[in-house]
Design an enzyme around this catalytic site. Structure first.
Site, PDB file in Angstrom:
ATOM      1  N   ASN A 131       0.798  -1.236   0.098  1.00 27.03           N
ATOM      2  CA  ASN A 131       0.001  -0.002  -0.068  1.00 27.03           C
ATOM      3  C   ASN A 131       0.779   1.205  -0.010  1.00 27.03           C
ATOM      4  OD1 ASN A 131      -2.338  -1.654   0.383  1.00 27.03           O
ATOM      5  ND2 ASN A 131      -1.942  -1.831   2.562  1.00 27.03           N
ATOM      6  N   HIS A 133       2.898   2.183   2.098  1.00 25.76           N
ATOM      7  CA  HIS A 133       3.426   2.674   3.445  1.00 25.76           C
ATOM      8  C   HIS A 133       4.346   2.095   3.902  1.00 25.76           C
ATOM      9  CE1 HIS A 133      -1.294   3.223   3.556  1.00 25.76           C
ATOM     10  NE2 HIS A 133      -0.638   4.232   2.972  1.00 25.76           N
ATOM     11  N   CYS A 168       3.417   6.588   7.804  1.00 22.19           N
ATOM     12  CA  CYS A 168       4.529   7.477   7.142  1.00 22.19           C
ATOM     13  C   CYS A 168       4.368   7.142   5.840  1.00 22.19           C
ATOM     14  CB  CYS A 168       5.669   7.048   7.888  1.00 22.19           C
ATOM     15  SG  CYS A 168       7.340   7.965   6.992  1.00 22.19           S
TER      16      CYS A 168
END
Lengths: 234, 420
Positions: A131, A133, A168
């Site tokens: 994803n 991330h 993040c």
């Protein structure tokens, strides 16, 4: 969960290692999950050395459900719960059954000025999951990047607790901050009007640190952590 | 016979004689006749001595099971191995017991499979902890690895780093189980005495198909001489269930004095230690003889600067691990290539090592792309240079990329409508 666009996100991770396995050792990991209050689920692990049967580590983690579109936390509804609880043991069982164990300890936020830091950390491609991330494990690497070299060279990580606050992404730049953790009840005495505290660094064999990962751009907290280090066995 | 039938359902891939013939054909690029390799005298080989087409006796819970009588074979401890003829007479009772055990075990496995969280792993029974074993006349080391969830990339296939780590792990484990490991990694006892270490100079890898999460790969590795003073290590990685070849690799190593950092000839004492292990087959990847070009900044279309080793990139000797170099090289490949293509092959030349305090930059240039014929539609080639910011060259390389999912488009000659 997929139908409802819900995903699990880690809220807290707590790991204790009593003895580090070495190359070619065989370890056995036992893991299970169970319900945790109204909003979350817990997953626990016990690590054992297969040759000796001794427990070499334990870990526990707390997960909450988030809506992947709104990115907001969501309470676990009963039918979602039932779907996965089938696979959990019926009897509650904790990797850390003892009272007041360290996995429950609150982590204070590290305040400026900070003793050690490593600024400008950026995710590599290999750190990103499907994803886009940053993977949980990468955070641990970043937290350790700002540890002082004198400790890392002579000590091994005994305990780490991480609270995940914010995710993040690929283009974020992160600062890693580290400072010694002040022991509760330590004396505070002033010198020239400024307060200093005696830390457990006086005890040379064990060190405790607080950590903070935050965005370089606006200082928003990504996660906070706590580590304990012991001298490497010779 | 009944025993073989019962046990072959237990160990489907390995106990039938047919499968070991196909294994013989796989090693070396088809032109090696393994039957013709003379059996080397057993120096201090590790614990097993096996013939080319017999399998090491599998162990369950510590008891050795003999699946079929094999002439001249010893089991691991050399103890308690009954004479083959007497044993055959006792087989019928043993086979019934084994069949019963098999049925119970398969029933339990079936239950696990219904819960869908425990993959079936017949190979686990042979090498239950996956630490690998010596096969094939004691010259080949074989180890299986399952592909873990954290080893796959965004497209769910195993990352290059994962595959390269398998190659490194089997190389070291081969040395270890052959008794060739002195202190530290990869130096024999005689080498340690003379402060010599192996350094890799060249690496060629061909990725035929990438394994995915949950696959179990079988890695075979062996060594041969390379010229008078070098050593070549080859690897063949296949799908442990289907036998399909996934990856082929060939590397060249030379000896260096670790104190003077100068290259060295192989001393006679070391030659005596390692020559019994040389297989001397043809390389598993045909040598790519095209010279590797040295890029300079004016030629490079893509430059990534400021690469520094993380603390976790360092190996036991405080040097950056070989596998990390590959990560850096790929890190600076152009994003459009990484998104639509997968690495099909790479050739690397290692020039110089680097340590923790180094700052590196990675330069990439795309050679004439998509000039391939119908067979190689959409293939891209890149040249790479990894160097210290002050100029010293660390690694030079060439990579070839094919469109992702190219293999799933079927026959040669069909041009895919759109590359993924």
């Amino acid at each position: 969960m997929r139908k409802l666009h819900l995903i699990w996100v880690t809220a807290r991770m707590h790991i204790e290692v009593y003895k580090y396995p070495a190359w070619s050792d065989v370890i056995e990991i036992e893991t299970w999950c169970q319900n945790e209050g109204r909003i979350g689920t817990r997953r626990d692990w016990i690590l054992k050395d297969v040759a000796t049967g001794e427990v070499i580590g334990r870990a526990t983690s707390k997960w909450v459900m988030m809506n992947e579109d709104t990115r907001r936390l969501q309470k676990v509804s009963d039918d979602v719960k039932e779907e996965y609880l089938v696979f959990c043991p019926r009897e509650p069982r904790l990797a850390f059954p003892e009272e007041n164990n360290k996995s429950l300890k609150k982590i204070s936020k590290l305040e400026d000025p900070v003793q050690y830091s490593r600024l400008g950390l950026m995710p590599r491609r290999a750190d990103l999951d499907m994803n886009q991330h940053v993977n949980n494990v990468t955070y641990i690497g970043w937290v350790l990047e700002s540890m002082p070299e004198e400790i890392i060279d002579t000590h091994e990580l005994q305990t780490i607790t991480l609270d995940y606050r914010r995710e993040c992404q690929r283009d974020d730049v992160v600062d890693s901050l580290t400072g010694p953790e002040l022991v509760e009840g330590s004396k505070i005495h002033g010198t020239n009007g400024s307060a200093t505290a005696i830390t457990r660094e006086d005890d040379l064999d064990c060190h405790q640190f607080l950590h903070l990962l935050r965005l370089s751009s606006d200082g928003q907290e990504i996660n906070r952590g706590r580590t304990e280090w012991r001298k490497k066995p010779t | 016979m009944v025993a073989t039938a019962a046990t072959s359902s237990f160990f489907p891939v390995t106990s039938s004689p047919d499968s070991s013939d196909s294994k013989n054909k796989k090693l070396g690029s088809g032109s090696t006749n393994l039957g013709g390799i003379k059996s080397k005298p057993s120096a201090s080989f590790g614990s097993l001595q096996v013939k080319a087409n017999a399998q090491a006796p599998p162990k369950i819970n510590g008891t050795t099971i003999v699946t079929s009588p094999v002439e001249g074979f010893k089991n691991e401890d050399g103890a308690g191995s009954p004479h083959p003829r007497t044993f055959i007479n006792q087989l019928p009772d043993w086979s019934m017991l084994l069949a019963a055990i098999t049925t119970i075990f398969l029933a339990a496995e079936k239950q696990w499979m219904m819960l869908d969280w425990k993959p079936r792993r017949p190979d686990m029974l042979i090498d239950p902890f996956g630490i690998g074993r010596i096969v094939q006349d004691g010259l080949v080391f074989r180890q299986n690895f399952s592909i873990r969830s954290y080893e796959i990339g965004a497209d769910r296939t195993a990352s290059i780093e994962t595959l390269m780590n398998h190659l490194q792990e089997t190389a070291i484990n081969h040395c270890k189980s052959a008794g060739l490991l002195g202190e530290g990694f990869g130096a024999t006892p005689e080498m340690c005495k003379k402060n010599l270490i192996w350094v890799v100079t060249r690496m060629q890898v061909v990725f035929d198909r990438y394994p995915t999460w949950g696959d179990v790969v079988q890695v075979d590795t062996w060594v041969s001489a390379s010229g008078k003073n070098g050593m070549r290590r080859d690897w063949l990685v296949s799908d442990s269930k289907t036998g399909e070849v996934l990856t082929r690799a060939s590397s060249v190593w030379v000896m260096m004095n670790k104190l003077t950092r100068r290259l060295s000839k192989i001393p006679e004492e070391v030659r005596g230690e390692i020559e019994p292990y040389f297989m001397n087959s043809d390389p598993v990847v045909a040598e790519d003889s095209r010279k590797l070009v040295k890029l300079d900044k004016s030629m490079a279309e893509h430059v990534r600067k400021g690469l520094t080793p993380r603390w976790s990139d360092l190996d036991v000797n405080q040097h950056v691990n070989n596998v990390k170099y590959i990560g850096w090289i790929l890190e600076s490949a152009p994003l459009p290539v990484l998104e639509t293509h997968e690495l099909s092959s790479m050739t690397l030349e290692y020039r110089r090592e680097c340590g923790r305090e180094s700052i590196l930059q990675s330069l990439t240039t795309v050679s004439d792309s998509s000039v391939g014929d119908l067979v190689n539609v959409g293939e891209i080639e890149c040249q790479h240079l990894l160097q210290l910011e002050e100029g010293s060259e660390i690694v030079r390389g060439r990579t070839q990329w094919r469109p992702k999912y190219a293999k799933s488009f079927g026959n040669v000659g069909q041009i895919p409508a759109e590359s993924a």
